[in-house]
Design an enzyme around this catalytic site. Sequence first.
Site, short mmCIF file in Angstrom:
data_model
loop_
_atom_site.label_atom_id
_atom_site.label_comp_id
_atom_site.label_asym_id
_atom_site.label_seq_id
_atom_site.Cartn_x
_atom_site.Cartn_y
_atom_site.Cartn_z
N HIS A 178 0.81 -1.23 0.00
CA HIS A 178 0.00 0.00 0.00
C HIS A 178 0.84 1.28 0.00
O HIS A 178 0.36 2.34 -0.35
CB HIS A 178 -1.03 -0.01 1.14
CG HIS A 178 -0.45 0.17 2.49
ND1 HIS A 178 0.04 -0.87 3.23
CD2 HIS A 178 -0.26 1.28 3.24
CE1 HIS A 178 0.49 -0.42 4.37
NE2 HIS A 178 0.33 0.89 4.41
N ASP A 235 8.77 -7.62 8.01
CA ASP A 235 7.47 -6.93 7.99
C ASP A 235 7.54 -5.59 7.25
O ASP A 235 6.56 -5.18 6.64
CB ASP A 235 7.00 -6.71 9.44
CG ASP A 235 5.56 -6.25 9.51
OD1 ASP A 235 4.71 -6.87 8.83
OD2 ASP A 235 5.28 -5.27 10.22
N HIS A 240 8.05 -2.49 2.10
CA HIS A 240 7.84 -1.04 2.01
C HIS A 240 9.15 -0.27 1.77
O HIS A 240 9.26 0.54 0.84
CB HIS A 240 7.21 -0.48 3.28
CG HIS A 240 5.90 -1.12 3.65
ND1 HIS A 240 4.97 -1.47 2.72
CD2 HIS A 240 5.38 -1.46 4.85
CE1 HIS A 240 3.92 -2.01 3.33
NE2 HIS A 240 4.16 -2.01 4.62
#
Length: 481
Positions: A178, A235, A240
């Site tokens: 995202h 994570d 990201h």
Amino acid sequence: MVSRIIPTSPFDFVLFGATGDLARRKILPGLFHRFIVGQIPSEAKVICVARSEMSHSAFVDMTKAALVEFAPQAKTQKENVSLFLKKIKYIKIDVFKSDGWNELANTLRSNIVHVFYLSVAPSLIGHIASTLKERGIAGSESRIVVEKPFGHNLHSAKTLNANLCKNFDEHQIYRIDHYLGKETVQNLMALRFANSLWEPLWNSSYIDHVQITVAETIGVKGRGGYYDSYGAMRDMVQNHLMQLLCLIAMEPPSTFKPDSIRYEKVKVIKALKPLIKFNITRGQYQENAFHRGYLDDLGHQNSQTETFVALKAEVSNWRWSGTPFYLRTGKRMHAHMSEIAVVFKNVPHSIFSEKVGTHSQNVLIFRLQPDENITLRMNIKEPGPGGMRLTEVPLDMRFAEQLGEKDNALIDAYERLIMDVVRGDQTLFMRSDEVEESWRWIDPIIENWNESKDTPEFYDCGSSGPKTSHELLERDGRAWR
Ligand code: NAD
């Protein structure tokens, strides 16, 4: 200004995991918002799937409560809420059982885009993908969306990719990160590739270093079980931070088409020098007066999982040789903030005396959270009389609001990405080789941690991370912003 809302063609959106946290906080509110701005046509349907025994009306009530809580417009736009809820149908399916699949198949309309959004645990993905295919529910025009984490290491990512690719073509698979849906991330590409100004400066001759920070103030909340088997490296860094690094470091793609961009991103990951221990530091938060430490959050005392990572990455190619990329991410930090800071070299020679003031290095900052914006820190003359005095000011490039359509300028990343899936645009989604190359770079570090006796360094909740994270830059004569 001409409306930038282009309605999509009608579609059937199947949301697996519809009673889950992500569905209630992001996906259903995101669809609702796109509906009220007119992007989702009235013929679209949202088919919600989960294993909970729940009547249709109970599910609708749950969705309504989620919209009121997570979509601010729902409180005032009651009529639109009712219209949106009419699009929803709930089907109970335990994906490991046979009930419900026929109902799903019969609900889907033909000759229309089908999106299957898998907002479920990774262990369910392969099974759902093969069932959709074997039962003839998904066809060659269907799209499947997969949430992070995409694997736990290179081996599991390859297995997951193989499972997906057995049933869907790569052009049908949307691996979501995202961060890539954020307005500022896309603006980064516009700034780099739609202005001639930056390209001559975008290399190690002018850029001293780059800092990428993703800091959270929250701890692991109720996600301790999941988090403890992942840690900050898996994570956050593997996906990201790595994606942000790629967008800064990649060569200009020849077109703004998904594969042009994705080829360039893969080249960056492949050019990363293997990480050495000396260039990584990891930490674990410990209690302060206000918050419990990680081990207490977890409920046991023997975890070596890192809640903080800082590292120095080096891209070995002509453009970036000599310009390090410092990455850091952590939980329970002093501020909630995500940004990329491109720090330029200082001027080669100062014509100003020390009395006038020192000039700081120019910094181009892409702020992703909490307030998305771009600023360029410049040195100027302090206004007013009294002769020359230098001062540093931010040149604010928060253009979105000035450019109209305030409600739409800063839409949530999930909304944008969901609409991209419906339109069939994979530009902001990760390809299988990107994910695998990223794991290939990360895996040896984690293996080394597992084999060595080193433990993460403790840092206080609310601090800026462990001491060694600062030393990582200090020994290069630099400091975190
Ligand atoms: P969750 O545990 O809150 O929800 C899981 C959903 O899966 C529920 O609707 C449940 O009914 C459904 N489910 C579980 N087993 C099932 C089965 N056998 N058959 C059918 N449905 C089943 O999880 P979540 O937090 O919503 O996360 C979903 C996915 O998104 C995970 O992969 C997670 O890693 C990822 N993700 C979540 C977030 C977040 O903020 N929650 C952020 C990024 C990624």
